[in-house]
Design a protein around this motif. Sequence first.
Motif, PDB file in Angstrom:
ATOM      1  N   GLU A  21       0.578  -1.455  -0.073  1.00  0.00           N
ATOM      2  CA  GLU A  21       0.260  -0.168   0.098  1.00  0.00           C
ATOM      3  C   GLU A  21       1.184   1.285  -0.192  1.00  0.00           C
ATOM      4  OE1 GLU A  21      -4.283  -1.554   2.808  1.00  0.00           O
ATOM      5  OE2 GLU A  21      -2.489   0.072   3.505  1.00  0.00           O
ATOM      6  N   SER A  22       1.945   1.077   0.660  1.00  0.00           N
ATOM      7  CA  SER A  22       2.907   2.293   0.822  1.00  0.00           C
ATOM      8  C   SER A  22       3.926   2.638  -0.187  1.00  0.00           C
ATOM      9  CB  SER A  22       3.308   2.258   2.651  1.00  0.00           C
ATOM     10  OG  SER A  22       4.667   1.729   2.185  1.00  0.00           O
ATOM     11  N   GLY A  23       4.038   2.094  -0.736  1.00  0.00           N
ATOM     12  CA  GLY A  23       5.340   1.318  -1.565  1.00  0.00           C
ATOM     13  C   GLY A  23       6.827   1.614  -0.805  1.00  0.00           C
ATOM     14  N   ARG A  24       6.366   1.422   0.238  1.00  0.00           N
ATOM     15  CA  ARG A  24       8.117   2.458   0.839  1.00  0.00           C
ATOM     16  C   ARG A  24       8.632   0.692   1.568  1.00  0.00           C
ATOM     17  NH1 ARG A  24       7.012   7.374   2.622  1.00  0.00           N
ATOM     18  NH2 ARG A  24       8.647   7.188   4.473  1.00  0.00           N
ATOM     19  N   ASP A  25       9.673   0.918   1.996  1.00  0.00           N
ATOM     20  CA  ASP A  25      10.650  -0.256   2.743  1.00  0.00           C
ATOM     21  C   ASP A  25       9.964   0.282   4.480  1.00  0.00           C
ATOM     22  OD1 ASP A  25      11.744  -1.327   0.470  1.00  0.00           O
ATOM     23  OD2 ASP A  25      13.357  -0.145   1.297  1.00  0.00           O
ATOM     24  N   ILE A  26      10.015  -1.172   4.820  1.00  0.00           N
ATOM     25  CA  ILE A  26       9.631  -0.759   6.076  1.00  0.00           C
ATOM     26  C   ILE A  26      10.041  -1.979   7.466  1.00  0.00           C
ATOM     27  CG2 ILE A  26       7.774  -1.049   8.002  1.00  0.00           C
ATOM     28  CD1 ILE A  26       5.672  -1.100   5.588  1.00  0.00           C
ATOM     29  N   TYR A  27      10.718  -0.910   8.528  1.00  0.00           N
ATOM     30  CA  TYR A  27      11.939  -1.921   9.392  1.00  0.00           C
ATOM     31  C   TYR A  27      11.289  -1.413  10.829  1.00  0.00           C
ATOM     32  CZ  TYR A  27      15.144  -1.288   5.869  1.00  0.00           C
ATOM     33  OH  TYR A  27      15.992  -1.726   4.617  1.00  0.00           O
ATOM     34  N   LEU A  28      11.363  -2.633  11.418  1.00  0.00           N
ATOM     35  CA  LEU A  28      11.185  -2.571  13.017  1.00  0.00           C
ATOM     36  C   LEU A  28      12.173  -2.045  14.230  1.00  0.00           C
ATOM     37  CD1 LEU A  28       9.212  -2.553  15.768  1.00  0.00           C
ATOM     38  CD2 LEU A  28       9.230  -4.849  14.985  1.00  0.00           C
ATOM     39  N   TYR A  29      12.717  -1.533  14.810  1.00  0.00           N
ATOM     40  CA  TYR A  29      13.239  -1.630  15.878  1.00  0.00           C
ATOM     41  C   TYR A  29      12.956  -1.098  17.526  1.00  0.00           C
ATOM     42  CZ  TYR A  29      18.078   0.071  17.974  1.00  0.00           C
ATOM     43  OH  TYR A  29      19.248  -0.079  19.199  1.00  0.00           O
ATOM     44  N   ARG A 277      13.978  -5.893  12.377  1.00  0.00           N
ATOM     45  CA  ARG A 277      13.377  -6.279  11.645  1.00  0.00           C
ATOM     46  C   ARG A 277      12.960  -6.170  10.203  1.00  0.00           C
ATOM     47  NH1 ARG A 277       9.652 -11.003  14.895  1.00  0.00           N
ATOM     48  NH2 ARG A 277      10.626 -11.743  16.125  1.00  0.00           N
ATOM     49  N   SER A 278      13.337  -6.437   9.457  1.00  0.00           N
ATOM     50  CA  SER A 278      12.271  -5.540   8.429  1.00  0.00           C
ATOM     51  C   SER A 278      11.099  -6.739   7.437  1.00  0.00           C
ATOM     52  CB  SER A 278      13.191  -5.752   7.437  1.00  0.00           C
ATOM     53  OG  SER A 278      14.331  -7.022   6.382  1.00  0.00           O
ATOM     54  N   PHE A 279      10.265  -5.488   6.952  1.00  0.00           N
ATOM     55  CA  PHE A 279       9.414  -6.550   6.461  1.00  0.00           C
ATOM     56  C   PHE A 279       8.769  -6.438   5.267  1.00  0.00           C
ATOM     57  CE2 PHE A 279       8.122  -4.885  10.990  1.00  0.00           C
ATOM     58  CZ  PHE A 279       7.576  -6.394  11.808  1.00  0.00           C
TER      59      PHE A 279
END
Length: 319
Positions: A21-29, A277-279
Motif C-alpha cells: 500500500e505504501s510502496g515503502r521499505d518498512i523496518y521495526l526497531y 526486523r524488516s518487513f
Amino acid sequence: MAVSKKGKSQLEKISQQAVKESGRDIYLYAGEISEAGYIRLAQEIVGNVHSREVTLILVTAGGSGSAAFKIARLLQNHYKDFQIFVPAYCKSAGTVVALGAHMILMTSMSELGPIDSQVLEQDAIGMVGSSLCTRASLDSLFEASFDFFEDSTIRLVQKSQGSISFKLAAEISAMMATSMVSSLVAKIDPVLLGKHRREDEEGIKYGLLLAEVSENAKDGTVQKLTTDYPKHDFVIDRMQAEQLFHNVEEPSQTLKALAALPDMQVLYGTDGPPVVRSFHKTTIRPSNNADPHSRAVDRRKANDDQPSAGPVVEDLKAA
C-alpha cells in the motif's frame, strides 16, 4: 522468541499489505538505542533496499545519543524520504532519531519524550542519573535559597522596627542562606554535572544536524526538547508534537493494524538486545532496471566531521 503459526501468518499478511500500500521499505526497531542496535539495523538495510522511501517503526525508552544519530543518518543516507512511526513510546535518544525523519506518524497512544541524557552514577550499580532531574534539583535549590534570603531580609528589618538597616539585614540573610546552601551544594558531584552538560550538548548538536536534513523541526524545537521539560518520562503527545514539528500525521489503518498485533506488542517492552526486523524482504517491487542501492542512496547534507553510517555499511557490504 517463538511466534505462533497463526500469529506469524497474520504478521506476514498485514506487513506485506502495508509495504504494498505504501510502496515503502518498512523496518521495526524495538529496544534500547545502542551501537549494537545500529549495527543490526545496518545489516538489515545492506542488500535490502527496494524503495526510495522508508518507514521505521520505533519503540524505545532511550539510549545512546551517538547511536541515535547514526541510526537516523543511516536512514537519511539510504532513503530519499524517511518517516518514523511511533506506535507506543519513543523517548530521549528515540526523539533524536525522530528529528531526522521527514514525517512523524503518531496516534492518540503515541509518546515522544524530552532529549534527556542518562549518566551512570558514581558508586551505583545499574543506577543512572537524569540530566533533567539534576537541573531541576539545582533550580529548586537556588530558588529556595533566594526565597529564604528575601524573606529573612524583610523580616529582620520589620521585626527590628528599623534598628537594623536594610544593608545589614541583607548581609546577615546572605550569610545564613550561603551556610544553608553550601552544605547541600557540596554533595553535588561536579564530574557528574559535567557529564550531564556534555551529554546535553551532544544531544542538541546531533538533533540540529539531523533536523537540518529532515527540515521537519520548527525553529527552537531542538532546544525546547532539551531544556523545556521537567523529567525524562514526560509525555509529549501528538498535539504537542504538532507544535514542535511541521509534518505530523496519523498512520494508515494498515500500519496501525500491524503495530497492534500481539506478536508486535510483545516486543515493545523488551529488556534484552534491541529487536530489529524488516518487513519488505518478501515483497520486492520492480527496480525499474536500476540498481536499488544506487537508486536509494541519497547523501543529503551529510556531515563529514560527525559519526557517519556510511563506513560501517560499506564494511558490512565487504563482509
